[in-house]
Design an enzyme around this catalytic site. Structure first.
Site, PDB file in Angstrom:
ATOM      1  N   GLN A 124      38.286  39.245  39.259  1.00  0.00           N
ATOM      2  CA  GLN A 124      38.292  39.368  37.796  1.00  0.00           C
ATOM      3  C   GLN A 124      37.442  38.298  37.121  1.00  0.00           C
ATOM      4  OE1 GLN A 124      39.549  41.952  36.310  1.00  0.00           O
ATOM      5  NE2 GLN A 124      40.939  42.814  37.840  1.00  0.00           N
ATOM      6  N   ALA A 139      32.732  45.694  43.639  1.00  0.00           N
ATOM      7  CA  ALA A 139      31.688  46.114  42.686  1.00  0.00           C
ATOM      8  C   ALA A 139      32.230  46.903  41.488  1.00  0.00           C
ATOM      9  CB  ALA A 139      30.655  46.970  43.413  1.00  0.00           C
ATOM     10  N   HIS A 140      33.338  47.637  41.707  1.00  0.00           N
ATOM     11  CA  HIS A 140      33.778  48.535  40.622  1.00  0.00           C
ATOM     12  C   HIS A 140      34.395  47.798  39.433  1.00  0.00           C
ATOM     13  CE1 HIS A 140      38.261  48.848  41.396  1.00  0.00           C
ATOM     14  NE2 HIS A 140      37.880  48.298  42.521  1.00  0.00           N
ATOM     15  N   CYS A 197      47.549  48.901  40.836  1.00  0.00           N
ATOM     16  CA  CYS A 197      48.178  49.191  42.133  1.00  0.00           C
ATOM     17  C   CYS A 197      49.684  48.981  42.125  1.00  0.00           C
ATOM     18  CB  CYS A 197      47.526  48.407  43.251  1.00  0.00           C
ATOM     19  SG  CYS A 197      47.088  46.798  42.780  1.00  0.00           S
TER      20      CYS A 197
HETATM   21  N1  C6P Z   1      43.059  44.995  40.494  1.00  0.00           N
HETATM   22  C1  C6P Z   1      44.112  45.963  38.515  1.00  0.00           C
HETATM   23  O1  C6P Z   1      44.474  46.936  37.833  1.00  0.00           O
HETATM   24  P1  C6P Z   1      40.195  46.550  45.133  1.00  0.00           P
HETATM   25  O2  C6P Z   1      41.185  47.569  44.694  1.00  0.00           O
HETATM   26  O3  C6P Z   1      40.338  46.238  46.569  1.00  0.00           O
HETATM   27  O4  C6P Z   1      38.819  46.822  44.696  1.00  0.00           O
HETATM   28  O5  C6P Z   1      40.595  45.207  44.320  1.00  0.00           O
HETATM   29  C2  C6P Z   1      41.825  44.602  44.558  1.00  0.00           C
HETATM   30  C3  C6P Z   1      42.030  43.434  43.648  1.00  0.00           C
HETATM   31  C4  C6P Z   1      42.075  42.170  44.199  1.00  0.00           C
HETATM   32  N2  C6P Z   1      42.206  41.088  43.426  1.00  0.00           N
HETATM   33  C5  C6P Z   1      42.323  41.174  42.090  1.00  0.00           C
HETATM   34  C6  C6P Z   1      42.455  39.932  41.263  1.00  0.00           C
HETATM   35  C7  C6P Z   1      42.303  42.430  41.464  1.00  0.00           C
HETATM   36  O6  C6P Z   1      42.390  42.516  40.141  1.00  0.00           O
HETATM   37  C8  C6P Z   1      42.170  43.588  42.268  1.00  0.00           C
HETATM   38  C9  C6P Z   1      42.238  44.939  41.636  1.00  0.00           C
HETATM   39  C10 C6P Z   1      43.222  46.197  39.709  1.00  0.00           C
HETATM   40  O7  C6P Z   1      44.424  44.819  38.222  1.00  0.00           O
HETATM   41  C11 C6P Z   1      43.676  47.359  40.523  1.00  0.00           C
HETATM   42  S1  C6P Z   1      45.185  47.048  41.352  1.00  0.00           S
END
Ligand code: C6P
Length: 392
Positions: A183, A204-205, A328
């Protein structure tokens, strides 16, 4: 106004320039980059260009490693489990330090390793929602601590931890530091020459790139034990055919994100503050964390006497997408890990609602969202006060 997307900490739209950059690698240049024929060799240089963009986006040194993977969840698992394996291979009982406000990709990995025999210390947050560097200093045992893993900017509150100080403390004590930078990247500067972390992870997303691709930064000399064996890709540190189109997209997305950092710090912040000021005019609402300590796009507000599911549903019915916490853990609508960690609203019914903007959020959207939020609160509090009267 049809729909307003204020859940950019969950994921972001793919920047059209990123989509264009990825496009040729699906149907024209689709060779395996490790193949020796022209279909492979023509693709290979684009991986180099993408990597260069990632190195410069986080100001990494040429000698450091950036391992391309599937997401930050994979990156977090890789660092933590890798350091656990390293201790076990050296016949040491692993001791790891983390915090009470981590994303489940870190906290649940730590819990799993605890079941396997690792000792896990969890640092609390202070009254500002930050992990105090002094608490970290006290918790480290230079002879025993294997890894410190702390979130750079929290996904629910946007609160930014003093990571530069953590880096210095870990360096002084010879302990490795991992920062979950998901973040932080694209919202605030991330400079690996300034912050002395051994590992950072990102996806990346979260910065207008595609889903399903991420990266793990490994500082030179810090090392990593691979979790995926079976190929020489990523210098043998992460086996598996590289997702070239998405890697190209991630490089392009980071390049654009870095170019837009000033815009984040000014225009995105201005719109966020406008929304926040309007939310704070509503009775019995509190925003978690001081603005100056947060990423410029995030608000986590505590609404007293509101039921989370009803609030989210009402917002959604009126076209505003927000979130009660991280995507999540959204199935347990009432539990909000940040509120638990910060001991907020333990006695009263409080709902945390996260609103997260991006560089695509417009002023008209914010004005519309303000109206929708005000009306949703009126409606839901109206219904609950009628229900309460019925009980009397
Ligand atoms: N947080 C949120 O709604 P992924 O899903 O593997 O790309 O990222 C995981 C992840 C790991 N660390 C932090 C600090 C994150 O914020 C996230 C993803 C999203 O807060 C989806 S759970």
């Amino acid at each position: 106004m049809e729909r307003v997307y204020l859940d950019n900490n969950a994921t972001t739209l793919v920047d059209p320039l990123v989509k264009d950059a990825m496009d040729p690698f699906f149907t024209k240049m689709y060779g395996n980059p490790n193949s020796l024929h022209s279909f492979g060799t023509e693709v290979h240089p684009y991986m180099g260009i993408a990597l260069d963009r990632l190195y410069s986006g986080i100001n990494a040194d040429d000698d450091d490693d950036i391992i391309i993977n599937s997401c930050a969840t994979e990156g977090n698992n890789t660092v933590i489990k890798s350091l656990y394996f390293e201790s076990v291979l050296n016949n040491k009982k692993p001791q790891m330090i983390t915090s009470s406000i981590e994303h489940p990709a870190v906290s649940e990995t730590m819990e799993f390793l605890e079941r396997l025999g690792a000792e896990i210390k969890i640092l609390p947050v202070n009254s500002e929602g930050i992990i105090d560097p002094d608490e970290l200093r006290k918790a480290i045992d230079p002879d025993r601590t294997t890894l410190v893993s702390i979130i750079w900017a929290n996904n629910e509150t946007g609160l930014i931890n003093p990571v530069k100080e953590y880096g210095e403390i870990c360096r002084e004590n010879g302990v490795k530091l991992h920062l979950d930078a998901v973040q932080a990247i694209g919202k605030i500067p991330v400079d690996m020459k300034d912050v002395l972390a051994d590992y950072i992870t990102f996806s990346a997303h979260k910065f207008h790139g595609p889903k399903g691709i991420g990266a793990l930064y490994v500082r030179k000399g810090s090392g990593i034990v691979p979790l995926l064996h079976g190929g020489e890709q990523m210098a043998g540190l992460r086996a598996g055919t590289v997702n070239v189109p998405y890697m190209v997209g991630m490089g392009q997305a980071l390049d654009l994100a870095v170019k837009n950092l000033d815009f984040e710090a000014t225009e995105v912040r201005r719109l966020r503050d406008k929304l926040e000021d309007a939310i704070l005019e509503i009775d019995d609402v509190e925003v978690i964390g001081r603005r100056e300590l947060r990423t410029p796009n995030t608000i986590l507000a505590s609404f007293k006497g509101m039921e989370g599911e009803a609030f989210l549903w009402d917002l959604n019915q009126n076209g505003v997408a927000a979130s009660t916490g991280s995507a999540c853990s959204s199935e347990s609508l009432e539990s909000n890990p940040t509120f638990v960690a910060m001991n907020i609203g333990a006695d009263l019914a409080h709902t945390g609602m996260r609103f997260s903007l991006s560089r695509y959020t417009t002023e008209d959207e914010i004005d519309y969202a303000i109206d929708v939020i005000r009306n949703a609160v009126k409606r839901i509090r109206g219904i609950s006060s009628t229900k309460n009267k019925e009980y009397i």
